[in-house]
Structure formats: structure tokens, C-alpha cells
Design a protein around this motif. Structure first.
Motif, short mmCIF file in Angstrom:
data_model
loop_
_atom_site.label_atom_id
_atom_site.label_comp_id
_atom_site.label_asym_id
_atom_site.label_seq_id
_atom_site.Cartn_x
_atom_site.Cartn_y
_atom_site.Cartn_z
N GLU A 221 0.84 -1.19 0.00
CA GLU A 221 0.00 0.00 0.00
C GLU A 221 0.87 1.24 0.00
OE1 GLU A 221 -2.56 -0.36 3.38
OE2 GLU A 221 -3.94 -1.71 2.33
N ARG A 223 1.16 5.00 0.69
CA ARG A 223 0.47 6.08 1.39
C ARG A 223 0.74 7.44 0.76
NH1 ARG A 223 3.00 3.21 5.37
NH2 ARG A 223 4.54 4.88 5.60
N ASN A 224 1.96 7.63 0.24
CA ASN A 224 2.35 8.93 -0.33
C ASN A 224 3.08 8.72 -1.65
OD1 ASN A 224 1.61 10.71 2.07
ND2 ASN A 224 3.06 9.30 3.04
N PRO A 225 2.43 8.19 -2.67
CA PRO A 225 3.12 7.83 -3.91
C PRO A 225 3.74 9.02 -4.64
CG PRO A 225 0.75 7.70 -4.21
CD PRO A 225 0.98 7.88 -2.74
N SER A 227 5.12 11.72 -3.20
CA SER A 227 6.21 12.36 -2.46
C SER A 227 7.55 12.04 -3.11
CB SER A 227 6.22 11.88 -1.00
OG SER A 227 5.09 12.33 -0.32
N SER A 270 9.94 10.07 -7.17
CA SER A 270 8.77 9.87 -6.32
C SER A 270 8.77 8.46 -5.74
CB SER A 270 7.49 10.10 -7.13
OG SER A 270 7.31 9.06 -8.07
N ASP A 289 -2.49 2.46 -4.58
CA ASP A 289 -2.45 3.83 -4.09
C ASP A 289 -3.57 4.01 -3.07
OD1 ASP A 289 -2.55 6.53 -3.61
OD2 ASP A 289 -2.51 7.14 -5.71
N SER A 291 -3.46 6.67 -0.87
CA SER A 291 -3.22 8.01 -0.31
C SER A 291 -4.52 8.74 0.03
CB SER A 291 -2.41 8.86 -1.29
OG SER A 291 -3.04 8.91 -2.56
N SER A 292 -5.56 8.53 -0.76
CA SER A 292 -6.82 9.24 -0.49
C SER A 292 -7.55 8.68 0.73
CB SER A 292 -7.74 9.15 -1.71
OG SER A 292 -8.05 7.79 -2.01
N VAL A 294 -5.91 7.28 3.46
CA VAL A 294 -5.05 7.23 4.64
C VAL A 294 -5.04 8.57 5.35
CG1 VAL A 294 -2.67 7.01 5.45
CG2 VAL A 294 -3.56 5.42 3.75
N GLY A 301 6.71 16.55 1.67
CA GLY A 301 6.54 16.03 0.33
C GLY A 301 7.78 16.17 -0.53
#
Length: 367
Positions: A221, A223-225, A227, A270, A289, A291-292, A294, A301
Motif C-alpha cells: 500500500e 500512502r504517499n506515492p 512524495s 517519487s 495507491d 493516499s486518499s 489514509v 513532500g
């Protein structure tokens, strides 16, 4: 003058704190290959699996289980070791854990550093000490250029703030107790971050998350793809620490100076790009993904370092590109799953391979 590693560390007494963590076993193996006498100070290995355990890193060294928050024991071991070099790596190094345990983070990262500095005050012999903090010590406003060693300290999360505070404590102690004109002990701080490589099994880090999931045919998973980070192999900053220690032992003008160690500026990628590159070296990979969905604490970032100072004073720069960095990382983990009993040989082989890269690029410290 840049002093080659092999000539500078052979037969020397060297203290490493945090030698059971991620960077520590790599540094321990590297120094042993160069014939150094290593004393380690750390807690029990923080993860299972553990690079330190599976590679038998405790063999041939003085291996002490001591918390850096215990000043008396720290001082005793350092005094007994009479080190020529000290590398202070021990830390609470996880941003997410710092939110959960802020007091532990501050105590370990600030007071622990002060305990090392206080122990160094008792030495009456030449010693070069490299105190490792983090690239997150900077007050990160997420600008697109790299942070220089003169930029402001601090950060919004407990981990970043504690590392900025540690830098201030280092500077204060050096000016107060280690005068440049007379001190036998020379000290410098080193800042690096976003390190990947074999042997990292920490929670909430992207490469260990991938390896754990994919080795069990699971889904990782993200969380911040989006970044971006200046990813570098663990051997890159370690070579910087070694180059700094060697130079520090010879050149008093480096006493009290901070140094950044990071990849070349164009190597910001990234999290998603890192996972995609890693997937080229692994079978049956899947990711999602999230991120939305979590909700978690703040994490920066964008963050990168300007390493011109290390290039100018140490003739150091990173030697591996992004693809080679990811490939070497994947190869270590594949070797671990295929033949864990031979992982020490894999670690030493990758150190030799890295040195060959540095020598091929003409870096004088590697000759």
C-alpha cells in the motif's frame, strides 16, 4: 590531502553507536574489512529479521547492549575503548514513531547525542568523531533547491525537530568544550536521509514494505506515492561519513563543521517511481495507491540536499545512479530470501562493488 580509507582505519579503535540498526551493520562490516577494531554500542536489534543477526555482525567486535540515554555506561565504554574514531548513529529514526513516542524521540536524539559528547570530553587523546543527524534537521519549507549546511534548523514533527535540536546541541558543545585551537577531539556532524539498501526491515518504510508484501505475494500500500525524495544507497552516506572522519583526523579546519551527504540533484524520484523501478527486479509485484484513504501525521513532500561543501572539502560525491541503487538493493533482498546464511558474503561483495564504482570515477578517497 584526502586519505584512502584502507590506510586510515586499519588497526584503529572505532566506536559505532547504533551498530545493530540499518546503517550500523553496513558500517561495521566495512570497517572490519579494512582491519579496524570495532566497539559497538546499541540496543538489541530493532527488527526481525535483522541484518546484524543474520550476517553475524557481532563476531569479532566488542558488542555492548547499552541505551544512549544511559550516560554512565556510555562514558565507561568509550573511555575503555580509547577510540581513534567515533561514529554516532544511534537514534530514534522513524517519523511516524516520533508522533507516537515524542518523549522517547527527544531523549534519544538530543540527550543521547549530548551523552556521547560528554563522554568525548573525558578523552585525553586524538579522536575524530562524526555525529550523524538527518537531512530532516532542516526547517523544510519544500523549496525546489537543495538545503545548504547554513540553512535554518527545525521541523514540524517531533523527529525533525529533535534532529534540528541535536545539531544545535552539537554546535554549542563544540564551541563551549572543544576549542579548535587546543582540542584533541575533533567533531563534525553529518546529515543524510532517504537511504535505501539491503538489511532495512523497519516499519513504515517503502522498501521494507515492498519486500515484505511481495515476498508473500501480497499488495504493498502506497500512502504517499507522489512524495519525492533524493533516494541513495546506504553505502553512499557511509562513504561520506568515512571520508569525513578520515579528513577530520588530519585537518583541524574541519572541526565543528556540518556536512550534507546526498545523491546528485537530478536523482529526486517519487515513491511511485521507486516502487516501479524496484518491481523490475522482483516477480509477482502489486501495489495500490491508498493516499486518499489514509489519514496520518504530516510528512514532508519534497526534500533534497546541496552537497557542494562535501565535494569541495572532501572530494566526495555520490557514485551510483538511481537504477543501480535500486538494483543493488533488490539484489541484496533476493540473496537474503534465497540463501540467508550467505548474506554476510553478499554484504561484503556489495561493499567491494561500491568501492569499485568510486575508484572507477577517480575519487581520491577510494584509491
Amino acid at each position: 590531502m584526502i586519505v584512502a580509507f584502507e590506510n586510515r582505519f586499519y588497526g584503529k579503535s572505532i566506536v559505532i553507536t547504533g551498530h545493530t540498526g540499518f546503517k550500523g551493520p553496513w558500517l561495521t562490516a566495512w570497517l572490519q574489512l579494512m582491519g579496524a577494531e570495532v566497539t559497538g554500542i546499541a540496543l538489541e536489534p530493532p527488527t526481525n529479521p535483522s541484518h546484524f543477526v543474520v550476517a553475524g555482525m557481532g563476531e569479532g567486535i566488542q558488542d555492548h547492549r547499552i541505551d544512549v540515554r544511559d550516560p554512565e555506561k556510555i562514558s565507561r565504554v568509550i573511555t575503555e575503548a580509547q577510540p581513534d574514531f567515533v561514529f554516532h548513529l544511534a537514534a530514534q529514526a522513524l517519523v511516524r514513531r516520533s508522533y507516537e513516542n515524542p518523549l522517547e524521540t527527544w531523549q534519544t536524539n538530543v540527550l543521547g547525542t549530548l551523552h556521547i559528547l560528554e563522554a568525548l570530553r573525558k578523552l585525553d587523546k586524538p579522536c575524530a568523531a562524526v555525529i550523524i543527524t538527518s537531512d530532516k534537521c532542516y526547517d523544510n519549507v519544500e523549496w525546489v533547491w537543495g538545503y545548504r549546511e547554513t540553512d535554518a534548523m527545525g521541523g514540524p514533527d517531533p523527529y525533525s525537530a529533535s534532529k534540528g535540536a541535536a545539531e544545535l546541541a552539537i554546535r554549542s558543545h563544540i564551541k563551549s568544550y572543544f576549542p579548535k585551537s587546543t582540542s584533541k577531539v575533533r567533531i563534525a556532524s553529518a546529515r543524510a536521509g532517504n537511504v535505501i539498501g539491503g538489511g532495512d526491515w523497519a516499519d513504515s518504510r517503502i522498501i521494507p514494505d515492498c519486500v515484505r508484501a511481495w515476498s508473500e505475494n501480497g499488495i504493498v500500500e502506497l500512502r504517499n506515492p507522489a512524495s519525492t525524495r533524493p533516494w541513495q544507497h546506504v553505502l553512499e552516506p557511509l562513504s561520506g561519513y568515512l571520508a569525513l572522519a578520515a579528513a577530520l583526523s588530519e585537518r583541524d579546519e574541519l572541526h565543528g563543521e556540518p556536512f550534507n551527504f546526498g545523491p546528485q540533484a537530478q536523482q529526486n524520484h517519487s515513491v511511485l517511481e521507486l516502487v516501479q523501478e524496484m518491481s523490475k527486479h522482483w516477480e509477482k509485484v502489486r501495489w495500490e495507491d491508498v493516499s486518499s484513504a489514509v489519514e496520518g501525521p504530516y510528512e514532508s513532500g519534497l526534500l533534497k540536499l546541496n552537497c557542494d561543501k562535501a565535494l569541495h572539502h572532501l572530494q566526495w560525491h555520490a557514485v551510483m545512479g538511481f537504477k543501480d541503487t535500486v538494483c543493488m538493493t533488490a539484489e541484496w533482498y533476493k540473496a537474503y530470501y534465497q540463501q540467508p546464511d550467505a548474506i554476510r558474503a553478499c554484504t561484503e561483495s556489495q561493499i567491494s562493488e561500491y568501492m569499485a564504482h568510486a575508484k572507477a570515477q577517480g575519487l581520491r578517497w577510494a584509491q
